[in-house]
Design an enzyme around this catalytic site. Structure first.
Site, PDB file in Angstrom:
ATOM      1  N   LYS A 195       0.539  -0.847   0.083  1.00 31.45           N
ATOM      2  CA  LYS A 195       0.040  -0.189   0.255  1.00 31.45           C
ATOM      3  C   LYS A 195       0.993   1.452   0.160  1.00 31.45           C
ATOM      4  O   LYS A 195       1.662   1.007   0.915  1.00 31.45           O
ATOM      5  CB  LYS A 195      -0.486   0.261   1.165  1.00 31.45           C
ATOM      6  CG  LYS A 195      -1.764   0.871   1.321  1.00 31.45           C
ATOM      7  CD  LYS A 195      -2.449   0.584   2.511  1.00 31.45           C
ATOM      8  CE  LYS A 195      -3.597   2.107   2.738  1.00 31.45           C
ATOM      9  NZ  LYS A 195      -4.947   2.478   3.555  1.00 31.45           N
ATOM     10  N   LYS A 248      -1.773  -0.912  -3.867  1.00 31.13           N
ATOM     11  CA  LYS A 248      -3.119  -0.696  -3.078  1.00 31.13           C
ATOM     12  C   LYS A 248      -2.395   0.872  -4.016  1.00 31.13           C
ATOM     13  O   LYS A 248      -1.149   1.371  -2.960  1.00 31.13           O
ATOM     14  CB  LYS A 248      -3.852  -0.344  -2.301  1.00 31.13           C
ATOM     15  CG  LYS A 248      -4.492   0.705  -1.910  1.00 31.13           C
ATOM     16  CD  LYS A 248      -5.444   0.133  -0.757  1.00 31.13           C
ATOM     17  CE  LYS A 248      -6.561   1.952  -0.507  1.00 31.13           C
ATOM     18  NZ  LYS A 248      -6.410   2.517   0.842  1.00 31.13           N
TER      19      LYS A 248
HETATM   20  C1  PBG Z   1      -8.158   3.035   5.509  1.00 29.33           C
HETATM   21  C2  PBG Z   1      -7.891   2.673   4.459  1.00 29.33           C
HETATM   22  C3  PBG Z   1      -7.823   3.894   3.370  1.00 29.33           C
HETATM   23  C4  PBG Z   1      -8.598   3.646   2.689  1.00 29.33           C
HETATM   24  C5  PBG Z   1      -8.282   2.065   2.619  1.00 29.33           C
HETATM   25  N1  PBG Z   1      -8.478   1.657   3.960  1.00 29.33           N
HETATM   26  C6  PBG Z   1      -7.237   5.302   3.733  1.00 29.33           C
HETATM   27  C7  PBG Z   1      -6.027   5.588   3.838  1.00 29.33           C
HETATM   28  O1  PBG Z   1      -4.903   4.116   3.521  1.00 29.33           O
HETATM   29  O2  PBG Z   1      -5.712   6.972   3.988  1.00 29.33           O
HETATM   30  C8  PBG Z   1      -7.986   4.388   1.438  1.00 29.33           C
HETATM   31  C9  PBG Z   1      -8.657   3.589  -0.351  1.00 29.33           C
HETATM   32  C10 PBG Z   1     -10.101   4.857  -1.046  1.00 29.33           C
HETATM   33  O3  PBG Z   1      -8.614   6.037  -1.064  1.00 29.33           O
HETATM   34  O4  PBG Z   1     -10.635   4.485  -1.877  1.00 29.33           O
HETATM   35  N2  PBG Z   1      -6.120   2.622   6.179  1.00 29.33           N
END
Ligand code: PBG
Length: 323
Positions: A195, A248
């Site tokens: 991520k 992601k």
């Molecule tokens: C929680 C989380 C996030 C997203 C999914 N789980 C936010 C982040 O990491 O700030 C983002 C999903 C999206 O942008 O659609 N940590």
């Protein structure tokens, strides 16, 4: 044998031929729809920066999930908008919080639908970081305890899969250990393994009210420049017992997805994130793009890059159009 013996256009000549030699396709089975859930009754609050997305109260989430399931979408992933937040994010493991409530409601109405619970602290902390702070730093090992509690709480509520998205080190092993200790041997972990930090999640943070109140997430989410490091993250999560790996964001990481597909045999999931969604929606509203085709091509490219599963805010409208 070079031209003119090899004519690539022969197999492109008709729709039928193209259909026969098509290498990749998207089906509704590949899609996971994100749902934002909150307390209350009869609420369906539009999220301004994500046209077509809502914050649902539990009763409305159940109606929405039924529509999704009837369209053939097998799974949802839940994100909670709690009534209150605090510095240590205790709401993440509140059995009466919106996510456990939604899990119970969805599982009783739609036992066959796969309900995935995102596991993270950022929606529940007053400072918006994905863990417990020590000074201005997120304390990795203290945060693991919170994640373990949250995962157990969601498993108890009946979640089919837990999906840690915090990027703490060792969280997959820690969560696996506590799930097993509580006899949730069969609850799989979908790990947000690679991520990346960046501007990609802006609309989501509007939706969840989870923008960090200071600093950013760069000390735990990955540097977008690092492809090899992404492979190390994924290899570690495999070792720690992840069942499904996630990359992601999706569109900005098609190279990462491809490499992960070539290296790992676990099912691979891609998160077509909020900004990827909102950019298409905005350009669509302006009439600058053919929105439907762009969505089709977006999902196809993610599949072609190697994803088996796609978390996407486009799930419902894609399924409606491709019934
Ligand atoms: C929680 C989380 C996030 C997203 C999914 N789980 C936010 C982040 O990491 O700030 C983002 C999903 C999206 O942008 O659609 N940590």
């Amino acid at each position: 044998m070079a031209f003119p013996v090899q004519r690539m256009r022969r197999l492109r000549a008709t729709p039928t031929l193209r259909r026969m030699v098509r290498e990749t396709s998207v089906t509704v089975d590949d899609l996971i729809a994100p749902l934002f859930v909150q307390n209350g009754e009869g609420l369906r609050e539009p999220i301004l920066s994500m046209p077509g997305q809502f914050r649902f109260s539990i009763d409305q989430a159940r109606i929405e999930a039924r529509e999704l399931y009837e369209l053939g979408i097998p799974a949802v992933i839940l994100f909670g908008i709690p009534n209150s937040k605090d510095a240590s994010g205790v709401g993440a493991y509140d059995a009466d919080g919106p996510v456990p409530q939604a899990i119970r409601a969805l599982k009783s109405a739609l036992p066959e639908m796969c309900v995935i619970a995102d596991v993270c602290a950022c929606e529940y902390t007053s400072h918006g970081h994905c863990g417990i702070l020590h000074g201005e730093q997120v304390d990795n090992d203290q945060t693991l305890e919170l994640l373990q509690r949250a995962a157990i709480c969601y498993a108890q509520a009946g979640a089919d899969i837990v999906a840690p998205s915090d990027m703490m080190d060792g969280r997959v092993a820690a969560i696996r250990q506590s799930l097993d200790a509580s006899k949730y041997f069969d609850v799989p972990i979908l790990s947000y393994a690679a991520k990346f930090a960046g501007a990609f999640y802006g609309p989501f943070r509007d939706a969840a009210g989870s923008t960090p109140s200071f600093g950013d997430r760069r000390s735990y989410q990955m540097d977008a420049a690092n492809r090899r490091e992404a492979m190390r993250e994924m290899a570690l999560d495999v070792e720690e017992g992840a069942d499904i790996l996630m990359v992601k964001p999706a569109l900005f990481c098609l190279d990462i997805l491809r490499e992960a597909r070539d290296r790992f045999d676990l099912p691979l999931c891609a998160y077509n994130v909020s900004s990827e969604y909102s950019m298409i929606k905005a350009a669509g509203q302006l009439g600058w793009i053919d929105e439907a085709r762009l969505i089709d091509e977006t999902l196809l490219s993610i599949k072609r890059a190697g994803a088996d599963l796609i978390i996407t805010y486009h799930a419902k409208e894609w399924a409606q159009r491709n019934q």
